[in-house]
Scaffold this active site. Sequence first.
Site, PDB file in Angstrom:
ATOM      1  N   SER A   9       0.812  -1.219   0.000  1.00 17.94           N
ATOM      2  CA  SER A   9       0.000   0.000   0.000  1.00 17.94           C
ATOM      3  C   SER A   9       0.849   1.275   0.000  1.00 17.94           C
ATOM      4  O   SER A   9       1.988   1.288   0.463  1.00 17.94           O
ATOM      5  CB  SER A   9      -0.898   0.013   1.237  1.00 17.94           C
ATOM      6  OG  SER A   9      -0.124  -0.089   2.404  1.00 17.94           O
ATOM      7  N   GLN A  57       1.658   4.495   1.733  1.00 19.64           N
ATOM      8  CA  GLN A  57       1.565   4.686   3.179  1.00 19.64           C
ATOM      9  C   GLN A  57       2.550   5.725   3.689  1.00 19.64           C
ATOM     10  O   GLN A  57       3.463   6.151   2.988  1.00 19.64           O
ATOM     11  CB  GLN A  57       1.832   3.365   3.892  1.00 19.64           C
ATOM     12  CG  GLN A  57       3.168   2.747   3.520  1.00 19.64           C
ATOM     13  CD  GLN A  57       3.366   1.368   4.151  1.00 19.64           C
ATOM     14  OE1 GLN A  57       4.126   1.230   5.083  1.00 19.64           O
ATOM     15  NE2 GLN A  57       2.678   0.367   3.633  1.00 19.64           N
ATOM     16  N   HIS A 104       4.196   6.827   7.912  1.00 22.98           N
ATOM     17  CA  HIS A 104       4.179   6.460   9.331  1.00 22.98           C
ATOM     18  C   HIS A 104       4.259   7.716  10.180  1.00 22.98           C
ATOM     19  O   HIS A 104       4.992   8.647   9.841  1.00 22.98           O
ATOM     20  CB  HIS A 104       5.344   5.526   9.643  1.00 22.98           C
ATOM     21  CG  HIS A 104       5.378   4.331   8.734  1.00 22.98           C
ATOM     22  ND1 HIS A 104       4.428   3.340   8.797  1.00 22.98           N
ATOM     23  CD2 HIS A 104       6.194   3.999   7.711  1.00 22.98           C
ATOM     24  CE1 HIS A 104       4.687   2.441   7.856  1.00 22.98           C
ATOM     25  NE2 HIS A 104       5.747   2.822   7.190  1.00 22.98           N
ATOM     26  N   LYS A 136       7.368   4.736  13.593  1.00 20.94           N
ATOM     27  CA  LYS A 136       7.800   3.555  12.845  1.00 20.94           C
ATOM     28  C   LYS A 136       8.701   3.948  11.678  1.00 20.94           C
ATOM     29  O   LYS A 136       8.379   3.717  10.514  1.00 20.94           O
ATOM     30  CB  LYS A 136       6.564   2.798  12.321  1.00 20.94           C
ATOM     31  CG  LYS A 136       6.874   1.423  11.728  1.00 20.94           C
ATOM     32  CD  LYS A 136       5.561   0.751  11.303  1.00 20.94           C
ATOM     33  CE  LYS A 136       5.788  -0.642  10.760  1.00 20.94           C
ATOM     34  NZ  LYS A 136       5.916  -0.678   9.311  1.00 20.94           N
ATOM     35  N   GLU A 190      11.561   3.497   9.038  1.00 21.69           N
ATOM     36  CA  GLU A 190      11.971   2.259   8.373  1.00 21.69           C
ATOM     37  C   GLU A 190      13.189   2.520   7.487  1.00 21.69           C
ATOM     38  O   GLU A 190      13.357   3.633   6.981  1.00 21.69           O
ATOM     39  CB  GLU A 190      10.866   1.755   7.435  1.00 21.69           C
ATOM     40  CG  GLU A 190       9.589   1.399   8.118  1.00 21.69           C
ATOM     41  CD  GLU A 190       8.460   1.074   7.148  1.00 21.69           C
ATOM     42  OE1 GLU A 190       7.591   0.293   7.543  1.00 21.69           O
ATOM     43  OE2 GLU A 190       8.434   1.603   6.010  1.00 21.69           O
ATOM     44  N   HIS A 244       5.372   6.547   0.825  1.00 22.32           N
ATOM     45  CA  HIS A 244       6.148   5.521   0.141  1.00 22.32           C
ATOM     46  C   HIS A 244       5.294   4.290  -0.156  1.00 22.32           C
ATOM     47  O   HIS A 244       4.235   4.107   0.447  1.00 22.32           O
ATOM     48  CB  HIS A 244       7.378   5.118   0.960  1.00 22.32           C
ATOM     49  CG  HIS A 244       7.053   4.585   2.331  1.00 22.32           C
ATOM     50  ND1 HIS A 244       6.743   5.411   3.387  1.00 22.32           N
ATOM     51  CD2 HIS A 244       6.971   3.320   2.823  1.00 22.32           C
ATOM     52  CE1 HIS A 244       6.505   4.679   4.458  1.00 22.32           C
ATOM     53  NE2 HIS A 244       6.618   3.405   4.153  1.00 22.32           N
ATOM     54  N   ARG A 289      -2.613   4.252   5.673  1.00 20.08           N
ATOM     55  CA  ARG A 289      -2.665   3.797   4.280  1.00 20.08           C
ATOM     56  C   ARG A 289      -3.616   4.656   3.458  1.00 20.08           C
ATOM     57  O   ARG A 289      -4.619   5.141   3.965  1.00 20.08           O
ATOM     58  CB  ARG A 289      -3.145   2.347   4.205  1.00 20.08           C
ATOM     59  CG  ARG A 289      -2.228   1.372   4.884  1.00 20.08           C
ATOM     60  CD  ARG A 289      -2.724  -0.069   4.710  1.00 20.08           C
ATOM     61  NE  ARG A 289      -1.862  -0.983   5.442  1.00 20.08           N
ATOM     62  CZ  ARG A 289      -2.018  -1.287   6.730  1.00 20.08           C
ATOM     63  NH1 ARG A 289      -3.023  -0.760   7.412  1.00 20.08           N
ATOM     64  NH2 ARG A 289      -1.175  -2.103   7.314  1.00 20.08           N
ATOM     65  N   LYS A 304      -7.002  -2.916   2.518  1.00 16.82           N
ATOM     66  CA  LYS A 304      -7.092  -2.689   3.970  1.00 16.82           C
ATOM     67  C   LYS A 304      -7.693  -1.323   4.278  1.00 16.82           C
ATOM     68  O   LYS A 304      -7.949  -0.517   3.387  1.00 16.82           O
ATOM     69  CB  LYS A 304      -5.695  -2.771   4.588  1.00 16.82           C
ATOM     70  CG  LYS A 304      -5.105  -4.162   4.605  1.00 16.82           C
ATOM     71  CD  LYS A 304      -3.789  -4.142   5.362  1.00 16.82           C
ATOM     72  CE  LYS A 304      -3.065  -5.478   5.265  1.00 16.82           C
ATOM     73  NZ  LYS A 304      -1.702  -5.394   5.776  1.00 16.82           N
TER      74      LYS A 304
END
Length: 387
Positions: free
Chosen positions: A83, A85, A87, A110, A112, A248, A267, A273
């Site tokens: 997806s 998204q 954070h 979060k 990454e 991203h 998302r 989802k």
Amino acid sequence: MHPVRGVVQPYAWGMIGASSLVAQLASKFASVDSTQPYAEYWMGTHPKGESYLLDDKQTSVKAYLQRDLPFLFKVLSVETALSIQAHPNKEHAKILHKQNPKEYPDDNHKPEMAIALTKFECLCAFRPYEEIKQFIEKYEQLQILCGKKNCEEFSQSVSSQAELSIQESLLKKLYSNLMQSSPTIISQCVDAHLQVVQSETTNDLSCLFARLNKQYPGGDVGLFSIYFFNYITLNAGEAILLKANIPHAYLHGQCIECMACSDNVVRAGLTPKFKDIPTLIDMLDYQPLTIQQTKFPGKKISENITEFDPRQISSIDDFIVQEIRGKTGCINAIDQPSLMIIVQGQGVMNDGKVQFNEASVFLIEKQTAVDFKSDNNILAYRAYSVL
Ligand SMILES: [Zn+2]
């Protein structure tokens, strides 16, 4: 040091059967089902997939260390797009978790980092505005979805080099209009735009639009985001760091990933989802980045080791990843426990006391240096945290 077993996550977007590196890692412990997706291999203390010691199968890494690791270390094998998204940062995560604990299950940020193991395609951060301007001027469906007037205002602000904050707020308006268009209009625009891209078979983005539509048919709002975000193909060994609020989406390929221990994902498309488009629109970092600016170069700290330490360019201190290459060498002692995965190569460590091969995962205790010897060049990754 102790050998460790990770956990496979069979998400639907994973590569199928033995073509997946995740499946190859898992094949050490169980037979591979050639019809199933093998998406992620988790190493760490996350309750949804805890790692256990191999020499004492009752003992989890968490129980052995008597603590949680502040990071989650993964291998990803991506066949179809994940997806779109972003954070949240720490403060925002606390608010989202309080408002909607079902969708935002913890109160942590979060960040990454992804390091490519193969060619790795992804979308990352807003493009330089001049590029977005060219796309909205070229494609009629973008004008319909973003609003003609909004498009003209944005183009004008870019041409006249208006203040960046003005350009940013006009872009936010454009993108917000696009993402909040009605499903019927989005679906019509996807169909109409498919006709356009089918006549542009040598254009990478046009091919990507058609490919993503096959993966997410029926008019997914996320498809048009490819004209707003950088479309990047990382080569093996190249990395991106995803700070809070940077949009991203991973599209295809295999990578090492490390992140803070959290499940907070906002998302907005390319997913069946839960989508939270208003939250995403509000939180996004709209600053334009070039592809070069999205990449996060590692720093060589010894003959064998390249280190990716997010503290060099950000306040992210949840994890550090080392890339280890070579036939012989020494992996430095650090003050924290670490997890290491061998991606390529076989050989011995600790003066021949420990054997390793592809897919071996080790927990290395703090203040422990490890020597290694291999007939072929090894490629290994190690994650640790200073927290
Ligand atoms: Zn992400």
